[in-house]
Motif scaffolding. Structure first.
Motif, PDB file in Angstrom:
ATOM      1  N   GLY A 193       0.826  -1.208   0.000  1.00 39.11           N
ATOM      2  CA  GLY A 193       0.000   0.000   0.000  1.00 39.11           C
ATOM      3  C   GLY A 193       0.852   1.245   0.000  1.00 39.11           C
ATOM      4  O   GLY A 193       1.703   1.424   0.871  1.00 39.11           O
TER       5      GLY A 193
ATOM      6  N   CYS B 299       0.215   6.568   4.652  1.00 37.62           N
ATOM      7  CA  CYS B 299       0.927   5.890   5.748  1.00 37.62           C
ATOM      8  C   CYS B 299       2.052   5.012   5.211  1.00 37.62           C
ATOM      9  O   CYS B 299       3.145   4.971   5.781  1.00 37.62           O
ATOM     10  CB  CYS B 299      -0.056   5.099   6.608  1.00 37.62           C
TER      11      CYS B 299
ATOM     12  N   ASP C 265       1.335  -1.325  -4.937  1.00 38.02           N
ATOM     13  CA  ASP C 265      -0.029  -0.795  -4.816  1.00 38.02           C
ATOM     14  C   ASP C 265      -0.857  -1.175  -6.036  1.00 38.02           C
ATOM     15  O   ASP C 265      -0.364  -1.154  -7.164  1.00 38.02           O
ATOM     16  CB  ASP C 265      -0.040   0.719  -4.644  1.00 38.02           C
ATOM     17  N   ILE C 266      -2.103  -1.492  -5.794  1.00 36.38           N
ATOM     18  CA  ILE C 266      -3.036  -1.844  -6.867  1.00 36.38           C
ATOM     19  C   ILE C 266      -3.267  -0.656  -7.792  1.00 36.38           C
ATOM     20  O   ILE C 266      -3.455  -0.813  -8.988  1.00 36.38           O
ATOM     21  CB  ILE C 266      -4.401  -2.239  -6.256  1.00 36.38           C
TER      22      ILE C 266
ATOM     23  N   CYS D 144      -6.144   9.528  -0.523  1.00 30.61           N
ATOM     24  CA  CYS D 144      -5.925  10.967  -0.796  1.00 30.61           C
ATOM     25  C   CYS D 144      -5.885  11.225  -2.295  1.00 30.61           C
ATOM     26  O   CYS D 144      -6.403  12.232  -2.780  1.00 30.61           O
ATOM     27  CB  CYS D 144      -4.598  11.441  -0.207  1.00 30.61           C
TER      28      CYS D 144
ATOM     29  N   TYR E  42     -10.034  11.872  -2.924  1.00 27.11           N
ATOM     30  CA  TYR E  42     -10.242  13.312  -2.719  1.00 27.11           C
ATOM     31  C   TYR E  42      -8.993  14.151  -3.061  1.00 27.11           C
ATOM     32  O   TYR E  42      -8.522  14.946  -2.252  1.00 27.11           O
ATOM     33  CB  TYR E  42     -10.731  13.591  -1.292  1.00 27.11           C
TER      34      TYR E  42
ATOM     35  N   ASP F 200      -5.926  18.891   8.964  1.00 22.11           N
ATOM     36  CA  ASP F 200      -5.397  18.415  10.249  1.00 22.11           C
ATOM     37  C   ASP F 200      -4.098  17.626  10.119  1.00 22.11           C
ATOM     38  O   ASP F 200      -3.863  16.661  10.848  1.00 22.11           O
ATOM     39  CB  ASP F 200      -6.469  17.601  10.997  1.00 22.11           C
TER      40      ASP F 200
ATOM     41  N   ALA G 130      -2.454  -1.188   3.956  1.00 21.15           N
ATOM     42  CA  ALA G 130      -3.416  -1.380   2.859  1.00 21.15           C
ATOM     43  C   ALA G 130      -4.727  -0.642   3.068  1.00 21.15           C
ATOM     44  O   ALA G 130      -5.689  -0.874   2.344  1.00 21.15           O
ATOM     45  CB  ALA G 130      -3.674  -2.875   2.661  1.00 21.15           C
TER      46      ALA G 130
ATOM     47  N   VAL H 220      -5.552  -9.900   1.856  1.00 19.07           N
ATOM     48  CA  VAL H 220      -4.964  -9.757   3.202  1.00 19.07           C
ATOM     49  C   VAL H 220      -5.676 -10.706   4.179  1.00 19.07           C
ATOM     50  O   VAL H 220      -5.064 -11.237   5.119  1.00 19.07           O
ATOM     51  CB  VAL H 220      -5.113  -8.279   3.682  1.00 19.07           C
TER      52      VAL H 220
ATOM     53  N   ILE I 170      -0.078  -0.735   9.710  1.00 14.96           N
ATOM     54  CA  ILE I 170      -0.191   0.688  10.085  1.00 14.96           C
ATOM     55  C   ILE I 170      -1.295   1.353   9.255  1.00 14.96           C
ATOM     56  O   ILE I 170      -1.660   0.861   8.192  1.00 14.96           O
ATOM     57  CB  ILE I 170       1.151   1.439   9.891  1.00 14.96           C
TER      58      ILE I 170
ATOM     59  N   ILE J 285      -4.781  10.411   9.247  1.00 15.62           N
ATOM     60  CA  ILE J 285      -3.454  10.287   8.629  1.00 15.62           C
ATOM     61  C   ILE J 285      -2.360  10.480   9.681  1.00 15.62           C
ATOM     62  O   ILE J 285      -1.372   9.743   9.710  1.00 15.62           O
ATOM     63  CB  ILE J 285      -3.327  11.300   7.472  1.00 15.62           C
TER      64      ILE J 285
HETATM   65  C1  LIG Z   1     -13.341  11.879   1.560  1.00 23.93           C
HETATM   66  C2  LIG Z   1     -12.314  11.608   2.631  1.00 23.93           C
HETATM   67  C3  LIG Z   1     -11.779  12.670   3.329  1.00 23.93           C
HETATM   68  C4  LIG Z   1     -10.804  12.435   4.317  1.00 23.93           C
HETATM   69  N1  LIG Z   1     -10.291  13.492   5.004  1.00 23.93           N
HETATM   70  C5  LIG Z   1      -9.329  13.294   5.940  1.00 23.93           C
HETATM   71  C6  LIG Z   1      -8.773  14.394   6.673  1.00 23.93           C
HETATM   72  O1  LIG Z   1      -9.170  15.540   6.506  1.00 23.93           O
HETATM   73  N2  LIG Z   1      -7.778  14.112   7.576  1.00 23.93           N
HETATM   74  C7  LIG Z   1      -7.313  12.842   7.816  1.00 23.93           C
HETATM   75  O2  LIG Z   1      -6.406  12.670   8.623  1.00 23.93           O
HETATM   76  N3  LIG Z   1      -7.848  11.781   7.143  1.00 23.93           N
HETATM   77  C8  LIG Z   1      -8.842  11.979   6.220  1.00 23.93           C
HETATM   78  N4  LIG Z   1      -9.385  10.908   5.556  1.00 23.93           N
HETATM   79  C9  LIG Z   1      -8.904   9.549   5.918  1.00 23.93           C
HETATM   80  C10 LIG Z   1      -7.545   9.288   5.276  1.00 23.93           C
HETATM   81  O3  LIG Z   1      -7.614   9.455   3.866  1.00 23.93           O
HETATM   82  C11 LIG Z   1      -7.099   7.887   5.642  1.00 23.93           C
HETATM   83  O4  LIG Z   1      -6.967   7.824   7.035  1.00 23.93           O
HETATM   84  C12 LIG Z   1      -5.755   7.576   4.980  1.00 23.93           C
HETATM   85  O5  LIG Z   1      -5.837   7.618   3.577  1.00 23.93           O
HETATM   86  C13 LIG Z   1      -5.264   6.197   5.412  1.00 23.93           C
HETATM   87  O6  LIG Z   1      -4.036   6.004   4.799  1.00 23.93           O
HETATM   88  P1  LIG Z   1      -3.461   4.529   4.558  1.00 23.93           P
HETATM   89  O7  LIG Z   1      -2.121   4.749   3.957  1.00 23.93           O
HETATM   90  O8  LIG Z   1      -3.606   3.750   5.804  1.00 23.93           O
HETATM   91  O9  LIG Z   1      -4.481   3.854   3.523  1.00 23.93           O
HETATM   92  P2  LIG Z   1      -5.051   4.261   2.084  1.00 23.93           P
HETATM   93  O10 LIG Z   1      -4.976   5.712   1.848  1.00 23.93           O
HETATM   94  O11 LIG Z   1      -6.387   3.604   2.021  1.00 23.93           O
HETATM   95  O12 LIG Z   1      -4.049   3.520   1.075  1.00 23.93           O
HETATM   96  C14 LIG Z   1      -3.982   2.117   1.060  1.00 23.93           C
HETATM   97  C15 LIG Z   1      -3.398   1.657  -0.255  1.00 23.93           C
HETATM   98  O13 LIG Z   1      -3.191   0.252  -0.217  1.00 23.93           O
HETATM   99  C16 LIG Z   1      -3.483  -0.310  -1.476  1.00 23.93           C
HETATM  100  N5  LIG Z   1      -3.776  -1.744  -1.298  1.00 23.93           N
HETATM  101  C17 LIG Z   1      -4.761  -2.321  -0.553  1.00 23.93           C
HETATM  102  N6  LIG Z   1      -4.685  -3.671  -0.617  1.00 23.93           N
HETATM  103  C18 LIG Z   1      -3.623  -3.947  -1.408  1.00 23.93           C
HETATM  104  C19 LIG Z   1      -3.031  -5.165  -1.876  1.00 23.93           C
HETATM  105  N7  LIG Z   1      -3.474  -6.372  -1.506  1.00 23.93           N
HETATM  106  N8  LIG Z   1      -1.962  -5.073  -2.729  1.00 23.93           N
HETATM  107  C20 LIG Z   1      -1.473  -3.872  -3.115  1.00 23.93           C
HETATM  108  N9  LIG Z   1      -1.995  -2.687  -2.694  1.00 23.93           N
HETATM  109  C21 LIG Z   1      -3.042  -2.726  -1.853  1.00 23.93           C
HETATM  110  C22 LIG Z   1      -4.669   0.489  -1.971  1.00 23.93           C
HETATM  111  O14 LIG Z   1      -4.770   0.454  -3.383  1.00 23.93           O
HETATM  112  C23 LIG Z   1      -4.327   1.905  -1.445  1.00 23.93           C
HETATM  113  O15 LIG Z   1      -3.667   2.714  -2.389  1.00 23.93           O
HETATM  114  C24 LIG Z   1     -10.372  11.110   4.585  1.00 23.93           C
HETATM  115  C25 LIG Z   1     -10.898  10.036   3.851  1.00 23.93           C
HETATM  116  C26 LIG Z   1     -11.879  10.274   2.888  1.00 23.93           C
HETATM  117  C27 LIG Z   1     -12.430   9.112   2.113  1.00 23.93           C
END
Ligand SMILES: Cc1cc2nc3c(=O)[nH]c(=O)nc-3n(C[C@H](O)[C@H](O)[C@H](O)COP(=O)(O)OP(=O)(O)OC[C@H]3O[C@@H](n4cnc5c(N)ncnc54)[C@H](O)[C@@H]3O)c2cc1C
Length: 342
Positions: free
Chosen positions: A13, A17, A36-37, A45, A49, A56, A119, A258, A287, A300
């Motif tokens: 992913g 994070c 990443d897929i 992000c 969006y 924040d 992920a 997963v 994470i 985030i």
């Molecule tokens: C509309 C909206 C607004 C938001 N606004 C805020 C905000 O203002 N402040 C804030 O802190 N948070 C906000 N968030 C939440 C924030 O976007 C998430 O907390 C954050 O993106 C999590 O990050 P991550 O890296 O854990 O996961 P993600 O951003 O979900 O990324 C995970 C990645 O893993 C990949 N993946 C999954 N499974 C696999 C696999 N088996 N093989 C390969 N790749 C894989 C996916 O394709 C993806 O790209 C918002 C969310 C949304 C939907």
């Protein structure tokens, strides 16, 4: 299957994070590959969006989803991570202590000491439009993402949807396609106003078509499309000749493979301990949005904190013989050297 790519850490992913984890690991001399897929970094992000402001992120009063992704990519540049986009991690197997073999759906194999699951909500999966028999054309004539633009050269393409993906691909593919027809259920679009204006100008000059209504059926044989049945909002039915169709109806998130790796799960999330965010399997960390623990918030900034602590614990697996001395980037010349600022 290809020869195994050996790395210290494989990050599943490339959302915010996963990207920041590269930085924290890099400061400790730990090399990472990311899979990443999606076809780009940034996770939610970037995909859900990109233009929306986030308020924040500590020390950053306002940044868009796209802006944050760009900034993280810049921040991790000194560590030169390797990205493998457009691939889904499928299988995970323990091969040592510590040691894992991980494979992707593109047949790539990684061997690593530590796995970091970042992920998010799982894999983004396109929503399938309610068109009978569409499955028979998926992967041959119907696509939910554009991986190679050239595949669409000189083709009659029907693009379905009214959001940014539908409009962006209409504008990007129209110069190389034979003809693009955009189909949307109403004459009102959710996409960026500038893209909508550009599309309307192309329609006005006769360079592409816009049809208001729905695709209700497909014609073709052996997975090869020849036409789409179109029902207008006035209920009139006609056919649109086409060899390709691109429906953009949004994405849903599924935990995906997963769930099959033998790691303890809790309501489709991965429980972790909070000193290093390790899962029930030693050497595998989780994470960001995918993990759960008492008090977890899906923000985030929480995922960034988790990445920092994860890296400290991962160091024990990657360099079992080395003692880790904690250092600040402000005052450590060795960290500054790694960052290329000293
Ligand atoms: C509309 C909206 C607004 C938001 N606004 C805020 C905000 O203002 N402040 C804030 O802190 N948070 C906000 N968030 C939440 C924030 O976007 C998430 O907390 C954050 O993106 C999590 O990050 P991550 O890296 O854990 O996961 P993600 O951003 O979900 O990324 C995970 C990645 O893993 C990949 N993946 C999954 N499974 C696999 C696999 N088996 N093989 C390969 N790749 C894989 C996916 O394709 C993806 O790209 C918002 C969310 C949304 C939907």
């Amino acid at each position: 299957m290809s020869e195994a790519i050996k790395t210290d850490v494989l990050i599943i992913g490339a959302g915010p994070c996963g990207l920041f984890a590269v930085f924290e690991l890099g400061l400790l001399d730990i090399r990472a590959h990311l899979v990443d897929i999606l076809d780009k970094p940034g996770g939610q992000c970037a995909e859900l969006y990109p233009e929306k402001p986030i308020y924040d992120i500590p020390g950053v009063p306002m940044v868009t989803g796209h802006g944050l992704t760009e900034a993280l990519m810049e921040q991790i540049k000194p560590f030169n991570p390797s990205f493998h986009f457009g691939e889904m991690v499928n299988t995970l197997e323990k091969i040592g202590d510590p040691g894992f073999r991980v494979t992707t759906d593109a047949g790539k194999v990684f061997e690593c000491k530590v796995v970091v699951i970042a992920a998010g909500g799982g894999s983004f999966q396109p929503k399938r439009p309610p068109v009978p028999g569409i499955e028979a054309y998926e992967g041959t004539s119907v696509f939910y993402a554009v991986r190679q633009m050239d595949r669409f050269r000189d083709k009659n393409i029907v693009i379905v949807g009214g959001g940014d993906s539908a409009l962006d691909w209409t504008l990007n593919l129209h110069p190389l396609a034979k003809r693009v027809t955009l189909v949307h259920r109403r004459d009102d679009f959710r996409a960026a106003p500038h893209s909508v204006e550009q599309m309307r100008a192309l329609v006005a000059s006769g360079k592409m078509d816009l049809r208001i209504g729905q695709v209700t059926g497909l014609e073709g044989a052996g997975g090869v499309l020849s036409a789409a049945t179109f029902k207008g909002n006035d209920n009139a039915v006609s056919t649109i000749p086409c060899e390709m169709m691109l429906p953009f109806f949004g994405l849903t998130m599924k935990l995906g493979p997963v769930a099959d790796w033998g790691i303890a799960l809790e309501h489709n999330l991965i429980p972790v301990e909070t000193s290093g965010f390790e899962t029930s399997m030693p050497g595998i960390f989780a994470i960001g949005d995918i993990n759960t623990y008492p008090g977890k918030i899906k923000l985030i900034l929480c995922g960034f904190h988790e990445g920092a602590l994860m890296a400290q614990k991962a160091h024990r697996y990657v360099y079992p013989e080395k003692r880790l001395v904690f250092q600040y980037t402000t005052s450590s010349s060795s960290l500054q050297k790694k960052l290329g600022v000293n």
